[in-house]
Write a protein that holds these residues in place. Structure first.
Motif, PDB file in Angstrom:
ATOM      1  N   LEU A  10       0.823  -1.205   0.000  1.00 18.75           N
ATOM      2  CA  LEU A  10       0.000   0.000   0.000  1.00 18.75           C
ATOM      3  C   LEU A  10       0.862   1.261   0.000  1.00 18.75           C
ATOM      4  CD1 LEU A  10      -2.885   1.086   0.106  1.00 18.75           C
ATOM      5  CD2 LEU A  10      -2.748   0.979   2.583  1.00 18.75           C
ATOM      6  N   VAL A  11       1.957   1.239   0.743  1.00 24.92           N
ATOM      7  CA  VAL A  11       2.880   2.381   0.766  1.00 24.92           C
ATOM      8  C   VAL A  11       3.505   2.584  -0.616  1.00 24.92           C
ATOM      9  CG1 VAL A  11       5.103   3.154   1.683  1.00 24.92           C
ATOM     10  CG2 VAL A  11       3.344   2.312   3.233  1.00 24.92           C
ATOM     11  N   LEU A  12       3.887   1.489  -1.280  1.00 24.60           N
ATOM     12  CA  LEU A  12       4.455   1.607  -2.626  1.00 24.60           C
ATOM     13  C   LEU A  12       3.451   2.184  -3.618  1.00 24.60           C
ATOM     14  CD1 LEU A  12       6.490  -1.705  -2.989  1.00 24.60           C
ATOM     15  CD2 LEU A  12       7.381   0.622  -2.876  1.00 24.60           C
ATOM     16  N   VAL A  13       2.211   1.729  -3.546  1.00 28.75           N
ATOM     17  CA  VAL A  13       1.171   2.239  -4.453  1.00 28.75           C
ATOM     18  C   VAL A  13       0.918   3.723  -4.198  1.00 28.75           C
ATOM     19  CG1 VAL A  13      -1.280   2.074  -5.031  1.00 28.75           C
ATOM     20  CG2 VAL A  13       0.087  -0.001  -4.818  1.00 28.75           C
ATOM     21  N   ALA A  14       0.799   4.098  -2.934  1.00 29.37           N
ATOM     22  CA  ALA A  14       0.563   5.507  -2.610  1.00 29.37           C
ATOM     23  C   ALA A  14       1.744   6.379  -3.040  1.00 29.37           C
ATOM     24  CB  ALA A  14       0.305   5.660  -1.111  1.00 29.37           C
ATOM     25  N   GLY A  15       2.953   5.882  -2.843  1.00 28.24           N
ATOM     26  CA  GLY A  15       4.137   6.629  -3.279  1.00 28.24           C
ATOM     27  C   GLY A  15       4.194   6.780  -4.786  1.00 28.24           C
ATOM     28  N   GLY A  16       3.819   5.726  -5.503  1.00 29.33           N
ATOM     29  CA  GLY A  16       3.787   5.805  -6.961  1.00 29.33           C
ATOM     30  C   GLY A  16       2.769   6.821  -7.451  1.00 29.33           C
ATOM     31  N   CYS A  17       1.598   6.825  -6.821  1.00 32.15           N
ATOM     32  CA  CYS A  17       0.574   7.804  -7.205  1.00 32.15           C
ATOM     33  C   CYS A  17       1.038   9.229  -6.908  1.00 32.15           C
ATOM     34  CB  CYS A  17      -0.726   7.504  -6.473  1.00 32.15           C
ATOM     35  SG  CYS A  17      -1.527   5.977  -7.009  1.00 32.15           S
ATOM     36  N   ALA A  18       1.692   9.407  -5.772  1.00 27.78           N
ATOM     37  CA  ALA A  18       2.209  10.739  -5.434  1.00 27.78           C
ATOM     38  C   ALA A  18       3.261  11.184  -6.446  1.00 27.78           C
ATOM     39  CB  ALA A  18       2.798  10.718  -4.019  1.00 27.78           C
ATOM     40  N   CYS A  19       4.090  10.252  -6.905  1.00 33.21           N
ATOM     41  CA  CYS A  19       5.102  10.600  -7.904  1.00 33.21           C
ATOM     42  C   CYS A  19       4.476  10.969  -9.242  1.00 33.21           C
ATOM     43  CB  CYS A  19       6.089   9.436  -8.069  1.00 33.21           C
ATOM     44  SG  CYS A  19       7.278   9.327  -6.717  1.00 33.21           S
ATOM     45  N   VAL A  20       3.381  10.305  -9.602  1.00 35.66           N
ATOM     46  CA  VAL A  20       2.697  10.652 -10.857  1.00 35.66           C
ATOM     47  C   VAL A  20       2.175  12.077 -10.784  1.00 35.66           C
ATOM     48  CG1 VAL A  20       0.672  10.144 -12.278  1.00 35.66           C
ATOM     49  CG2 VAL A  20       2.127   8.282 -11.485  1.00 35.66           C
ATOM     50  N   TRP A  22       3.271  14.501  -8.761  1.00 39.27           N
ATOM     51  CA  TRP A  22       4.409  15.407  -8.658  1.00 39.27           C
ATOM     52  C   TRP A  22       5.082  15.575 -10.020  1.00 39.27           C
ATOM     53  CZ3 TRP A  22       9.108  14.393  -4.898  1.00 39.27           C
ATOM     54  CH2 TRP A  22       9.869  15.552  -4.806  1.00 39.27           C
ATOM     55  N   ALA A  23       5.211  14.485 -10.774  1.00 35.61           N
ATOM     56  CA  ALA A  23       5.835  14.562 -12.100  1.00 35.61           C
ATOM     57  C   ALA A  23       4.990  15.406 -13.050  1.00 35.61           C
ATOM     58  CB  ALA A  23       6.043  13.170 -12.668  1.00 35.61           C
ATOM     59  N   ALA A  24       3.680  15.348 -12.910  1.00 37.37           N
ATOM     60  CA  ALA A  24       2.810  16.158 -13.757  1.00 37.37           C
ATOM     61  C   ALA A  24       3.018  17.645 -13.489  1.00 37.37           C
ATOM     62  CB  ALA A  24       1.351  15.789 -13.523  1.00 37.37           C
ATOM     63  N   ARG A  25       3.500  17.969 -12.301  1.00 39.27           N
ATOM     64  CA  ARG A  25       3.769  19.364 -11.950  1.00 39.27           C
ATOM     65  C   ARG A  25       5.223  19.735 -12.154  1.00 39.27           C
ATOM     66  NH1 ARG A  25      -0.064  21.373  -7.467  1.00 39.27           N
ATOM     67  NH2 ARG A  25      -1.887  20.092  -7.832  1.00 39.27           N
ATOM     68  N   ARG A  29      14.049  14.542 -11.890  1.00 38.10           N
ATOM     69  CA  ARG A  29      14.195  13.437 -12.828  1.00 38.10           C
ATOM     70  C   ARG A  29      13.797  12.100 -12.213  1.00 38.10           C
ATOM     71  NH1 ARG A  29      19.873  13.074 -15.379  1.00 38.10           N
ATOM     72  NH2 ARG A  29      19.111  14.983 -16.324  1.00 38.10           N
ATOM     73  N   TRP A  30      14.194  11.835 -10.957  1.00 32.54           N
ATOM     74  CA  TRP A  30      13.884  10.549 -10.343  1.00 32.54           C
ATOM     75  C   TRP A  30      12.383  10.382 -10.135  1.00 32.54           C
ATOM     76  CZ3 TRP A  30      11.379  10.018  -5.707  1.00 32.54           C
ATOM     77  CH2 TRP A  30      11.347  11.121  -4.857  1.00 32.54           C
ATOM     78  N   VAL A  31      11.671  11.485  -9.911  1.00 31.08           N
ATOM     79  CA  VAL A  31      10.216  11.417  -9.755  1.00 31.08           C
ATOM     80  C   VAL A  31       9.569  11.063 -11.083  1.00 31.08           C
ATOM     81  CG1 VAL A  31       8.155  12.794  -9.267  1.00 31.08           C
ATOM     82  CG2 VAL A  31      10.143  12.976  -7.795  1.00 31.08           C
ATOM     83  N   ARG A  32      10.093  11.629 -12.166  1.00 29.70           N
ATOM     84  CA  ARG A  32       9.554  11.288 -13.491  1.00 29.70           C
ATOM     85  C   ARG A  32       9.834   9.834 -13.840  1.00 29.70           C
ATOM     86  NH1 ARG A  32      11.462  16.819 -14.937  1.00 29.70           N
ATOM     87  NH2 ARG A  32      13.427  15.801 -15.403  1.00 29.70           N
ATOM     88  N   ALA A  33      10.976   9.303 -13.391  1.00 33.51           N
ATOM     89  CA  ALA A  33      11.303   7.891 -13.632  1.00 33.51           C
ATOM     90  C   ALA A  33      10.346   6.982 -12.858  1.00 33.51           C
ATOM     91  CB  ALA A  33      12.746   7.603 -13.245  1.00 33.51           C
ATOM     92  N   VAL A  34      10.131   7.285 -11.584  1.00 33.74           N
ATOM     93  CA  VAL A  34       9.200   6.487 -10.780  1.00 33.74           C
ATOM     94  C   VAL A  34       7.787   6.594 -11.336  1.00 33.74           C
ATOM     95  CG1 VAL A  34       8.165   6.247  -8.484  1.00 33.74           C
ATOM     96  CG2 VAL A  34      10.618   6.628  -8.710  1.00 33.74           C
ATOM     97  N   SER A  35       7.433   7.773 -11.803  1.00 34.81           N
ATOM     98  CA  SER A  35       6.118   7.975 -12.405  1.00 34.81           C
ATOM     99  C   SER A  35       5.942   7.116 -13.659  1.00 34.81           C
ATOM    100  CB  SER A  35       5.937   9.449 -12.753  1.00 34.81           C
ATOM    101  OG  SER A  35       4.768   9.663 -13.482  1.00 34.81           O
ATOM    102  N   GLY A  36       6.977   7.070 -14.481  1.00 29.66           N
ATOM    103  CA  GLY A  36       6.911   6.237 -15.688  1.00 29.66           C
ATOM    104  C   GLY A  36       6.754   4.764 -15.364  1.00 29.66           C
TER     105      GLY A  36
END
Length: 65
Positions: A10-20, A22-25, A29-36
């Motif tokens: 659940l923590v991984l899923v929530a972190g991934g959603c937060a990165c998506v 954050w990357a949209a804003r 670079r690492w946030v955009r990688a996690v978002s991808g």
């Protein structure tokens, strides 16, 4: 033990959603990688879910034959 695994997932899923978000804003670079990676995994899960529904429809759906 299962609760810890589920909580970690659940923590991984929530972190991934937060990165998506954050990357949209325009995040770093690492946030955009996690978002991808998050979006790619979501696409795979979506495709697997669709194929599962198609196979159950081919067998007659939810009928109790």
């Amino acid at each position: 033990m299962a609760v810890l695994v589920l909580a970690g997932f659940l923590v991984l899923v929530a972190g991934g959603c937060a990165c998506v978000v954050w990357a949209a804003r325009g995040g770093p670079r690492w946030v955009r990688a996690v978002s991808g990676v998050t979006l790619a995994v979501a696409q795979v899960v979506s495709l697997l879910g669709r194929s599962g529904r198609r196979s159950s429809l081919g067998r007659g759906g939810d009928s109790d034959d």
